[in-house]
Design a protein around this motif. Sequence first.
Motif, mmCIF file in Angstrom:
data_model
loop_
_atom_site.group_PDB
_atom_site.id
_atom_site.type_symbol
_atom_site.label_atom_id
_atom_site.label_comp_id
_atom_site.label_asym_id
_atom_site.label_seq_id
_atom_site.Cartn_x
_atom_site.Cartn_y
_atom_site.Cartn_z
ATOM 1 N N ASN A 32 0.863 -1.176 0.000
ATOM 2 C CA ASN A 32 0.000 0.000 0.000
ATOM 3 C C ASN A 32 0.898 1.224 0.000
ATOM 4 O O ASN A 32 1.422 1.638 1.042
ATOM 5 C CB ASN A 32 -0.913 -0.004 1.226
ATOM 6 N N LEU A 33 1.099 1.795 -1.191
ATOM 7 C CA LEU A 33 2.016 2.923 -1.324
ATOM 8 C C LEU A 33 1.428 4.218 -0.781
ATOM 9 O O LEU A 33 2.169 5.148 -0.448
ATOM 10 C CB LEU A 33 2.414 3.092 -2.796
ATOM 11 N N GLU A 34 0.115 4.301 -0.688
ATOM 12 C CA GLU A 34 -0.510 5.499 -0.118
ATOM 13 C C GLU A 34 -0.233 5.573 1.387
ATOM 14 O O GLU A 34 0.053 6.646 1.921
ATOM 15 C CB GLU A 34 -2.017 5.480 -0.387
ATOM 16 N N LEU A 35 -0.354 4.428 2.057
ATOM 17 C CA LEU A 35 -0.082 4.392 3.493
ATOM 18 C C LEU A 35 1.395 4.156 3.788
ATOM 19 O O LEU A 35 1.851 4.357 4.915
ATOM 20 C CB LEU A 35 -0.911 3.288 4.159
ATOM 21 N N GLY A 36 2.138 3.702 2.765
ATOM 22 C CA GLY A 36 3.562 3.440 2.949
ATOM 23 C C GLY A 36 3.846 2.221 3.798
ATOM 24 O O GLY A 36 4.771 2.213 4.618
ATOM 25 N N VAL A 37 3.061 1.156 3.617
ATOM 26 C CA VAL A 37 3.256 -0.080 4.385
ATOM 27 C C VAL A 37 3.159 -1.285 3.462
ATOM 28 O O VAL A 37 2.582 -1.206 2.375
ATOM 29 C CB VAL A 37 2.221 -0.240 5.523
ATOM 30 N N ILE A 38 3.730 -2.385 3.907
ATOM 31 C CA ILE A 38 3.575 -3.646 3.199
ATOM 32 C C ILE A 38 3.079 -4.700 4.182
ATOM 33 O O ILE A 38 3.449 -4.701 5.358
ATOM 34 C CB ILE A 38 4.884 -4.131 2.523
ATOM 35 N N ARG A 39 2.252 -5.583 3.682
ATOM 36 C CA ARG A 39 1.740 -6.702 4.480
ATOM 37 C C ARG A 39 2.603 -7.917 4.144
ATOM 38 O O ARG A 39 2.584 -8.408 3.031
ATOM 39 C CB ARG A 39 0.272 -6.960 4.150
ATOM 40 N N VAL A 40 3.349 -8.369 5.118
ATOM 41 C CA VAL A 40 4.330 -9.441 4.896
ATOM 42 C C VAL A 40 3.788 -10.752 5.440
ATOM 43 O O VAL A 40 3.261 -10.807 6.549
ATOM 44 C CB VAL A 40 5.669 -9.108 5.588
ATOM 45 N N VAL A 41 3.911 -11.801 4.629
ATOM 46 C CA VAL A 41 3.576 -13.147 5.082
ATOM 47 C C VAL A 41 4.889 -13.857 5.382
ATOM 48 O O VAL A 41 5.633 -14.214 4.474
ATOM 49 C CB VAL A 41 2.771 -13.923 4.017
ATOM 50 N N GLY A 42 5.195 -14.027 6.671
ATOM 51 C CA GLY A 42 6.489 -14.547 7.078
ATOM 52 C C GLY A 42 6.465 -16.014 7.444
ATOM 53 O O GLY A 42 5.621 -16.783 6.969
ATOM 54 N N LYS A 43 7.382 -16.415 8.321
ATOM 55 C CA LYS A 43 7.500 -17.809 8.747
ATOM 56 C C LYS A 43 6.226 -18.260 9.446
ATOM 57 O O LYS A 43 5.612 -17.508 10.200
ATOM 58 C CB LYS A 43 8.686 -17.973 9.702
ATOM 59 N N GLY A 44 5.839 -19.502 9.164
ATOM 60 C CA GLY A 44 4.623 -20.030 9.767
ATOM 61 C C GLY A 44 3.370 -19.347 9.282
ATOM 62 O O GLY A 44 2.328 -19.386 9.954
ATOM 63 N N GLU A 45 3.459 -18.694 8.092
ATOM 64 C CA GLU A 45 2.319 -17.984 7.499
ATOM 65 C C GLU A 45 1.809 -16.866 8.399
ATOM 66 O O GLU A 45 0.638 -16.466 8.317
ATOM 67 C CB GLU A 45 1.177 -18.971 7.187
#
Length: 324
Positions: free
Chosen positions: A188-201
Amino acid sequence: MVSASANHDDGSGQQCIADKRFTRRLPQSDDVCQIRQFIDAIWLEEGLSKNTQSAYQRDLSIFACWLNDHGKLIAETDALVVRQYLMWRVEQHFTPTSTSRFLSSARRFFRYLLRESLISEDPMLLIALPKRGRPLPKTLSEADVEQILNSPDVTSVLGLRDRAMLETLYASGLRVSELISLQLGQVNLELGVIRVVGKGEKERLVPLGEEAVRWIKEFLLSGRAELLVDRADETLFPSLRGTMMTRQTFWHRIKRYAVSSGIEKPISPHVLRHAFATHLINHGADLRVVQMMLGHSDLSSTQIYTHVAQQRLQSLHQQHHPRG
């Protein structure tokens, strides 16, 4: 130096087929089956990442190859056999880190076999884990990072993509697997964040910062479509083939940028992740916040960066204090 990663993996769990250290080179079929069942079980129970599954499978398959060379099966293993195998690993110059990882894999594996009544005794109960100090992570100075970030030729499509990737990596502290698998819908470039799917989902939200947002926007506007060549792919940073880049490809590219920057320190994507955490703490960031952004489940994994910061302060003190 010999390491487990030198072994061939054809995807069947028979990693030792091309390894000259083994006479028979293949584990027994019963052992292969048990290793596969174990990997499937821990995936179902805990949702471990593919990288962790591969590490377990690689470690256990090398052990099974060694057993086959000595006319034994996993089900026949006792503590004496494990100690003999550990001595062989020393003779073959496996690193202490890889051997420690094998012991961790073996402990879980034999507990599983005992639980499933495939063995009557756990041979690992009499095997002590080696005590070793936790090494401080390799990191870069802020000036080093700045040199690497400025290395790609942003007048080319690949250079523009790489600059956006490097800025994203340093701004967010992502694991390389998280970076290369980023999808458009996670950003989300408007909010300047990314939603990351990491270890263990597990999901987490990580801020990007103005510079990373700027370079991602530039790449989306001027380069991404050229790499995709009309492919319908949601990968944020596609490869030259228009698909998701491999970890090895990005590692080679970042290493090349380090060399062109004149940086002689060992470099990898993970070193930039360490730099992200170390520089945040150097500038006063709360340890819990850094833990959340890195995706560490345990605060002890993050606390090591406070030792890096302390080491830096001691170095500065010795350099600049009249009685240092």
